[in-house]
Design an enzyme around this catalytic site. Structure first.
Site, short mmCIF file in Angstrom:
data_model
loop_
_atom_site.label_atom_id
_atom_site.label_comp_id
_atom_site.label_asym_id
_atom_site.label_seq_id
_atom_site.Cartn_x
_atom_site.Cartn_y
_atom_site.Cartn_z
N HIS A 22 54.26 18.24 4.76
CA HIS A 22 53.71 16.96 4.31
C HIS A 22 54.37 16.58 2.99
O HIS A 22 54.57 17.45 2.12
CB HIS A 22 52.19 17.08 4.15
N ASP A 24 53.49 15.14 0.19
CA ASP A 24 52.77 15.52 -1.04
C ASP A 24 52.81 17.03 -1.23
O ASP A 24 52.98 17.52 -2.35
CB ASP A 24 51.32 15.05 -0.99
N LYS A 25 52.65 17.77 -0.14
CA LYS A 25 52.66 19.23 -0.25
C LYS A 25 54.06 19.75 -0.56
O LYS A 25 54.22 20.76 -1.24
CB LYS A 25 52.13 19.85 1.05
N GLU A 50 56.23 17.68 -12.69
CA GLU A 50 55.82 16.76 -11.63
C GLU A 50 57.01 16.45 -10.73
O GLU A 50 58.15 16.37 -11.20
CB GLU A 50 55.30 15.44 -12.22
N GLU A 63 57.54 18.23 -18.72
CA GLU A 63 57.77 18.85 -20.02
C GLU A 63 57.82 20.37 -19.84
O GLU A 63 56.87 20.95 -19.29
CB GLU A 63 56.64 18.50 -21.00
N LYS A 185 49.15 17.45 9.95
CA LYS A 185 47.81 17.49 9.37
C LYS A 185 46.84 18.09 10.38
O LYS A 185 47.02 17.96 11.59
CB LYS A 185 47.31 16.08 9.02
N PHE A 250 54.61 10.65 16.67
CA PHE A 250 54.75 11.07 15.29
C PHE A 250 56.11 11.74 15.14
O PHE A 250 56.22 12.96 15.00
CB PHE A 250 53.62 12.02 14.91
N ASP A 258 56.73 8.87 4.47
CA ASP A 258 55.87 8.51 3.33
C ASP A 258 56.44 9.12 2.06
O ASP A 258 56.96 10.25 2.08
CB ASP A 258 54.45 9.05 3.52
N ALA A 259 56.30 8.41 0.95
CA ALA A 259 56.63 8.99 -0.34
C ALA A 259 55.62 10.09 -0.66
O ALA A 259 54.48 10.06 -0.22
CB ALA A 259 56.61 7.92 -1.43
N ARG A 264 48.52 15.12 -5.27
CA ARG A 264 47.76 14.14 -4.50
C ARG A 264 46.90 14.76 -3.41
O ARG A 264 46.26 14.05 -2.64
CB ARG A 264 48.69 13.09 -3.89
N LYS A 265 46.87 16.08 -3.30
CA LYS A 265 46.07 16.75 -2.28
C LYS A 265 45.11 17.75 -2.92
O LYS A 265 44.98 18.89 -2.49
CB LYS A 265 46.99 17.44 -1.26
N LYS A 285 51.84 23.46 -13.20
CA LYS A 285 51.25 23.68 -14.52
C LYS A 285 51.16 25.16 -14.83
O LYS A 285 50.63 25.94 -14.02
CB LYS A 285 49.86 23.05 -14.60
N LYS A 289 47.27 25.49 -19.11
CA LYS A 289 46.59 24.28 -18.67
C LYS A 289 45.32 24.68 -17.92
O LYS A 289 45.38 25.30 -16.85
CB LYS A 289 47.47 23.44 -17.74
N ASP A 291 43.38 22.99 -16.24
CA ASP A 291 43.31 22.44 -14.88
C ASP A 291 43.62 23.53 -13.87
O ASP A 291 43.07 23.54 -12.76
CB ASP A 291 44.35 21.31 -14.71
#
Length: 407
Positions: A22, A24-25, A50, A63, A185, A250, A258-259, A264-265, A285, A289, A291
């Protein structure tokens, strides 16, 4: 999930997973592969990486401050894309021809100051261990969750969706289904009765495929070799619905379809929507961090609480301020399943776990290159991986004693 969830005679809950192909993945995995490469050379590296992707392009930005020598970032990108399975030009995206753009700079000096020396250290005199001096790398809220629905102490819908997703990738990579492509998916709907999973109501699979394969073959093979091979037979009945490639085609997928973007997941990465989420992504990260590190610690706490038998269902929220080591708040929720009072459980958590970032990093050994492996199919409940330290239940006995359970 309030206690109403535990009392309802019947309700449905759905979670999804996505395969490593995918878009995003793909970005999450590239971000974490770059992080791993820097940590391999410099465990103290500060990384916030990123990644974005679209047709024929991967862009890396962020960074990074490190004493590591030159890291060939484009080569890391191509190696990761290749390992995911984008190896043919026919897929519309492949590791040999995709372009790479790299724009990296050093970590902000203002952020570095608060991370290097926590507010508590700056305000007080005295000697401090390195782990005490580390301040949180950002503000925010982090959640941990665990429940006794599955062996891995995860909510059943997300655990099952990940199992199906991993199986979809496995039959592609081992050649069982040669017509599969990397993007895909999965989605699983579980019927709960009085707070316990009773059956699977629906399974949804979207599988990227070669153009010449028929829908009949896709539906038959996915049901038999993916769904029924990965999901518990006792949860599937005559009313369970299988919805496979609902659009009927598909072929175009991945970055060509898709970009993609790192982070995003985040619901796929965590608890499939069953627990709350503070909003911060993990991938790319380094562990200063919160997060990343505090979310991992929160899962560690939650899993140990459930493993200790203190609650069947448990959620913890931690909150941090940039540059400060101690959490500004700790909040727990047992959804009415605790065997002792919430106050006793919270006290036991506070006495058993030190939740300052530096201590979390030390106790969970987070300055190691272990992150790309969890950048697909979830960061939690990974019983298929050996080196995921936040999945340990090594403090369950201590928690039980601190809460007076064994007294």
């Amino acid at each position: 999930m309030t206690s109403t969830f535990m009392r309802a005679p019947s309700l449905l809950f759905t979670s999804e997973s996505v395969t490593e192909g995918h878009p995003d993945k793909l970005c999450d995995q590239v971000s974490d592969a770059i992080l791993d490469e820097f940590l391999r050379a410099d465990p103290q590296a500060r990384v916030a990486c990123e990644v974005a992707t679209t047709t024929g392009l991967v862009a890396v930005m962020g960074e990074i401050s490190s004493t590591a020598g030159s890291v060939d970032v484009p080569q890391v990108v191509r190696r990761t894309v290749q390992s995911i399975g984008y190896t043919k030009a026919d897929y519309g995206f492949d590791f040999e021809t995709c372009g790479t753009i790299v724009s990296l700079k050093e970590q902000s000096a203002d952020i570095k100051m608060g991370v290097d020396e926590a507010l508590e250290v700056r305000e007080l005199s005295g000697d401090y261990e390195d782990v005490e001096a580390v301040g949180a790398g950002d503000q925010g809220m982090m959640y941990g969750f665990a429940c006794d629905e599955t062996e891995e102490l995860m909510p059943a819908p997300i655990a099952l969706a990940h199992r199906a997703g991993r199986q979809l990738a496995a039959v592609r990579k081992d050649g069982t289904l040669e017509w599969l492509r990397p993007d895909g998916k999965t989605q699983v709907t579980v019927e709960y009765r009085h707070g316990k999973p009773a059956r699977i109501d629906a399974v949804v699979v979207a599988a990227q495929h070669d153009p010449e394969v028929s829908n009949d073959v896709i539906e038959r093979d996915i049901e038999e070799l993916v769904v029924r091979q990965s999901l518990p037979a006792e949860w599937i009945d005559g009313d369970t619905r299988f919805i496979i490639n609902a659009t009927g085609r598909f072929v175009i997928g991945g970055p060509m379809g898709d970009a993609g973007l790192t982070g995003r997941k985040i619901i796929v990465d965590t608890y499939g929507g069953m627990a709350r989420h503070g909003g911060g992504a993990f991938s790319g990260k380094d562990p200063t961090k919160v997060d990343r590190s505090a979310n991992y610690a929160a899962r560690w706490v939650a899993k140990n609480v459930v493993a200790a038998g203190l609650a069947r269902r448990f959620e913890i929220q931690l909150a941090y301020v940039i540059g400060k080591a101690d959490p500004v708040s700790v909040n727990i929720e047992t959804f009415g399943t605790g065997v002792v009072s919430d106050e006793k459980i919270e006290s036991a958590v506070n006495s058993t776990f030190d939740l300052r970032p530096g201590v979390i990093i030390r106790d969970l050994e987070l300055r190691r290159p272990i992150y790309q492996q969890v950048a697909a199919y979830g960061h939690f409940g990974r019983d298929d991986l050996e080196d995921v330290p936040w999945e340990r239940t090594d403090r369950a006995a201590d928690l039980a004693r601190a809460a007076g359970l064994n007294a």
